[in-house]
Design a protein around this motif. Structure first.
Motif, PDB file in Angstrom:
ATOM      1  N   LYS A  81       0.756  -1.087  -0.086  1.00  0.00           N
ATOM      2  CA  LYS A  81       0.083   0.034   0.061  1.00  0.00           C
ATOM      3  C   LYS A  81       0.918   1.431  -0.094  1.00  0.00           C
ATOM      4  O   LYS A  81       2.011   1.084   0.383  1.00  0.00           O
ATOM      5  CB  LYS A  81      -0.843  -0.076   1.278  1.00  0.00           C
ATOM      6  N   GLU A  82       0.092   2.332  -0.365  1.00  0.00           N
ATOM      7  CA  GLU A  82       0.894   3.605  -0.230  1.00  0.00           C
ATOM      8  C   GLU A  82       0.914   4.325   1.072  1.00  0.00           C
ATOM      9  O   GLU A  82       0.283   3.805   2.057  1.00  0.00           O
ATOM     10  CB  GLU A  82       0.234   4.528  -1.079  1.00  0.00           C
ATOM     11  N   ARG A  83       2.010   5.056   1.348  1.00  0.00           N
ATOM     12  CA  ARG A  83       2.293   5.411   2.522  1.00  0.00           C
ATOM     13  C   ARG A  83       1.032   6.534   2.725  1.00  0.00           C
ATOM     14  O   ARG A  83       0.766   7.356   2.108  1.00  0.00           O
ATOM     15  CB  ARG A  83       3.474   6.344   2.668  1.00  0.00           C
ATOM     16  N   GLU A  84       0.706   6.443   4.082  1.00  0.00           N
ATOM     17  CA  GLU A  84      -0.485   7.323   4.380  1.00  0.00           C
ATOM     18  C   GLU A  84      -0.302   8.116   5.800  1.00  0.00           C
ATOM     19  O   GLU A  84       0.403   7.611   6.489  1.00  0.00           O
ATOM     20  CB  GLU A  84      -1.887   6.402   4.559  1.00  0.00           C
ATOM     21  N   PHE A  85      -1.015   9.077   5.875  1.00  0.00           N
ATOM     22  CA  PHE A  85      -0.853  10.065   6.918  1.00  0.00           C
ATOM     23  C   PHE A  85      -1.484   9.742   8.105  1.00  0.00           C
ATOM     24  O   PHE A  85      -2.701   8.973   8.064  1.00  0.00           O
ATOM     25  CB  PHE A  85      -1.454  11.440   6.557  1.00  0.00           C
ATOM     26  N   VAL A  86      -1.082   9.892   9.372  1.00  0.00           N
ATOM     27  CA  VAL A  86      -1.673   9.165  10.606  1.00  0.00           C
ATOM     28  C   VAL A  86      -1.968  10.310  11.237  1.00  0.00           C
ATOM     29  O   VAL A  86      -3.090  10.493  11.923  1.00  0.00           O
ATOM     30  CB  VAL A  86      -0.583   8.365  11.299  1.00  0.00           C
ATOM     31  N   ALA A  87      -0.766  11.441  11.604  1.00  0.00           N
ATOM     32  CA  ALA A  87      -1.141  12.317  12.460  1.00  0.00           C
ATOM     33  C   ALA A  87      -0.214  13.395  12.437  1.00  0.00           C
ATOM     34  O   ALA A  87       1.039  13.089  12.021  1.00  0.00           O
ATOM     35  CB  ALA A  87      -1.143  11.942  14.213  1.00  0.00           C
TER      36      ALA A  87
END
Length: 125
Positions: free
Chosen positions: A42-48
């Motif tokens: 999966k692609e890198r995704e924002f968390v916080a």
């Protein structure tokens, strides 16, 4: 700027973990720190993300209410408290920092100039 992430591990669904990210270096410390994650395939995704200078953190919808981002200004460490973990949270978690002159929070990975190594979080069902 060097970023050192730690705290990952193997837990069961419903458990908690706390990740830490320490910022260091001779240059001026960054104002904005963030966490991203990348699951296999999966692609890198924002968390916080959070600002050292104050204000409330921002979160991805998928973690809102379960994850809490906090900071220790004196130690230059940000903490990501992750509660009620589920298998979908399994990923490599990366801390990141924006350029030193930037104070605005962003959810976009391209907006972060500095990256730490990943720390693996594995949640078993």
């Amino acid at each position: 700027v060097q970023l050192q992430a730690s705290g990952g591990g193997l837990v069961q669904a419903g458990d908690s973990l706390r990740l830490s990210c320490a910022a260091s270096g001779r240059t001026l410390s960054p104002n904005v720190m963030g966490w991203f994650r990348q699951a296999p395939g999966k692609e890198r995704e924002f968390v916080a993300a959070i600002s050292w200078s104050g204000g409330s953190p921002i979160y991805a919808e998928s973690v809102e209410g379960r994850f809490t981002l906090s900071r220790d200004n004196a130690k230059k460490i940000v903490y990501l408290q992750m509660n009620s973990l589920n298998p979908e949270d399994t990923a490599n978690y990366y801390c990141a920092a924006r350029g030193q002159s930037i104070t605005v929070l962003t959810r976009t990975a391209r907006g972060y100039a500095y990256w730490g190594q990943g720390t693996l979080v594995t949640v078993s069902s």
